[in-house]
Design an enzyme around this catalytic site. Structure first.
Site, short mmCIF file in Angstrom:
data_model
loop_
_atom_site.label_atom_id
_atom_site.label_comp_id
_atom_site.label_asym_id
_atom_site.label_seq_id
_atom_site.Cartn_x
_atom_site.Cartn_y
_atom_site.Cartn_z
N CYS A 136 -6.77 -4.36 8.34
CA CYS A 136 -6.69 -3.35 7.55
C CYS A 136 -6.89 -3.72 6.35
O CYS A 136 -6.73 -4.19 5.64
CB CYS A 136 -4.71 -3.65 7.58
N CYS A 139 -4.87 -2.87 3.57
CA CYS A 139 -3.86 -4.17 3.14
C CYS A 139 -4.64 -6.07 2.37
O CYS A 139 -4.05 -5.77 1.82
CB CYS A 139 -3.22 -5.10 4.00
N ASP A 140 -5.75 -5.95 3.12
CA ASP A 140 -6.90 -7.11 1.88
C ASP A 140 -7.46 -6.95 1.73
O ASP A 140 -8.44 -7.57 1.02
CB ASP A 140 -6.53 -8.06 3.06
#
Ligand code: FAD
Ligand code: NAP
Length: 313
Positions: A136, A139-140
């Site tokens: 992701c 997300c990261d």
């Protein structure tokens, strides 16, 4: 604490399919309950710009899903933050056990559990998951400011992730097992024009390597798919974007599936092999897998559930 609740229609999943089913089932006065699962809002919460949702030339995925949630709620869907851990569709009312202890009895069920990211399945990927290996980018990605990273895959997700990651990374290597991308042309154009992205054709990841203390990625060993030659690509982050598999755990042993686990529905319908059980969205769709097609199937499932229940009455 355990308790039992009855609902005419239980919707499992909170992506575009689930929320759209909620809107339609509510407007049919069925007072549906929707259980959101571990990822409220579904896959679109893991992306940034969505450019193909009709009516919005650009909308952030998480914002769109909040709007869908609010819409379903405003129409009368009861939305519950929980996970269904077991579903018994052997007789009606169907029984769905939730993680928090509630047992839902329902006369019809709409399965909208969508799909989940696939992984490469190599030991070193597992070792560094959450410590340099991710599925992701939204997300990261932020953790890799000024670093070199690799993205694996050749579809829309891989190309979008690679483009998004150039906001943070100094260099993005896109590793693909062929020399042709299956992503949309407009995305391929953007990818090719981006000077920070370097495609590496005909390669697969053989191993992710790094340090143990602290646990962290230092690079990947990649294998040429034709010659077998192994080379080294130093990087701090590895983003796996090789597709999604249907989240069919609740029904894979009781419903007919095909094409790698997608639930089979009748032609032009969301009806499954069990009367009263409907399936919509990426769970059933090996072909289009889009937000708008999932929403369309959510609508169909609610309308079909309404007709099914009317027939029972
Ligand atoms: P999902 O969105 O997969 O949602 C599934 C839902 O089921 C989740 O809420 C989950 O919590 C829930 N669930 C699962 N198991 C359980 C359980 N046991 N109990 C309760 N709930 C459960 N499509 C586009 O059209 N345009 C785009 O720009 C686009 N960008 C994308 C970017 C990325 C990074 C990804 C991964 C996908 C993208 N897609 C895009 C595809 C799109 O997101 C999917 O087609 C769509 O989200 C599928 O909707 P769905 O409702 O079937 O399921
Ligand atoms: P996908 O289209 O199935 O593509 C997966 C890619 O990963 C393919 O290029 C595939 O290679 C590669 N791959 C698969 N297994 C691999 C392995 N074990 N090792 C190395 N490479 C592997 O998946 P996706 O990109 O996640 O897209 C899923 C769906 O969501 C699609 O329908 C897509 O259109 C949709 N989506 C849409 C948007 C958008 O509209 N903007 C954005 C993201 C996703 P091959 O090509 O060789 O098979």
């Amino acid at each position: 604490m355990s308790n039992t609740r009855h609902t005419k229609v239980l919707i499992i999943g909170s992506g575009p399919a689930g929320y759209t089913a909620g809107v339609y089932a509510s407007r049919a006065m069925l007072n549906p309950i929707l259980v959101q699962g571990i990822e409220p809002g579904g896959q679109l919460t893991t992306t940034t710009e969505v450019e193909n949702w009709p009516g919005d030339s650009e909308v952030q995925g998480p914002d769109l899903m909040i709007r869908m949630q609010d819409h379903a709620k405003a129409m009368g869907t009861e939305i519950i933050g929980d996970i269904i851990t077991n579903l018994d569709v052997s007789e009606r009312p169907f029984k769905a056990q939730s993680d928090s202890g509630t047992l839902y009895n329902c006369d019809a069920v709409i399965l909208a559990t969508g799909a989940r990211a696939k992984w490469l399945g190599i030991d070193s990927e597992e070792k560094f998951k959450g410590f340099g290996v991710s599925a992701c980018a939204t997300c990261d990605g932020f953790f890799y400011r000024g670093q070199e990273i690799v993205v694996v895959g050749g579809g829309n997700t891989a190309v979008e992730e690679a483009l998004f990651l150039t906001n943070f990374a100094s260099k993005v290597t896109l590793i693909h097992r062929r020399d042709e991308l299956r992503a949309e042309k407009i995305l391929i154009d953007r990818l090719m024009k981006n000077e920070k992205i370097m495609p590496l054709w005909f390669h697969e990841i053989d191993e992710v390597y790094g340090t143990d203390m602290p646990l962290g990625v230092e690079g990947v060993k990649v294998k040429h798919t034709k010659t077998g030659e192994i080379t080294d690509v130093p990087c701090k982050g590895v983003f796996v974007a090789i597709g999604h598999a249907p989240a069919n755990e609740l029904v894979k042993d009781v419903l007919e599936t095909h094409m790698g686990g997608y639930v089979v529905t009748q032609p032009d319908s969301t009806a499954t092999s069990i009367a009263g059980v409907f399936a919509a969205g990426d769970l059933t769709d090996h072909k289009y897998r889009q937000a708008v097609t999932s929403a369309g199937m959510g609508c169909m499932a609610a309308l079909e559930a309404e007709r099914f229940l009317a027939g029972q009455d």
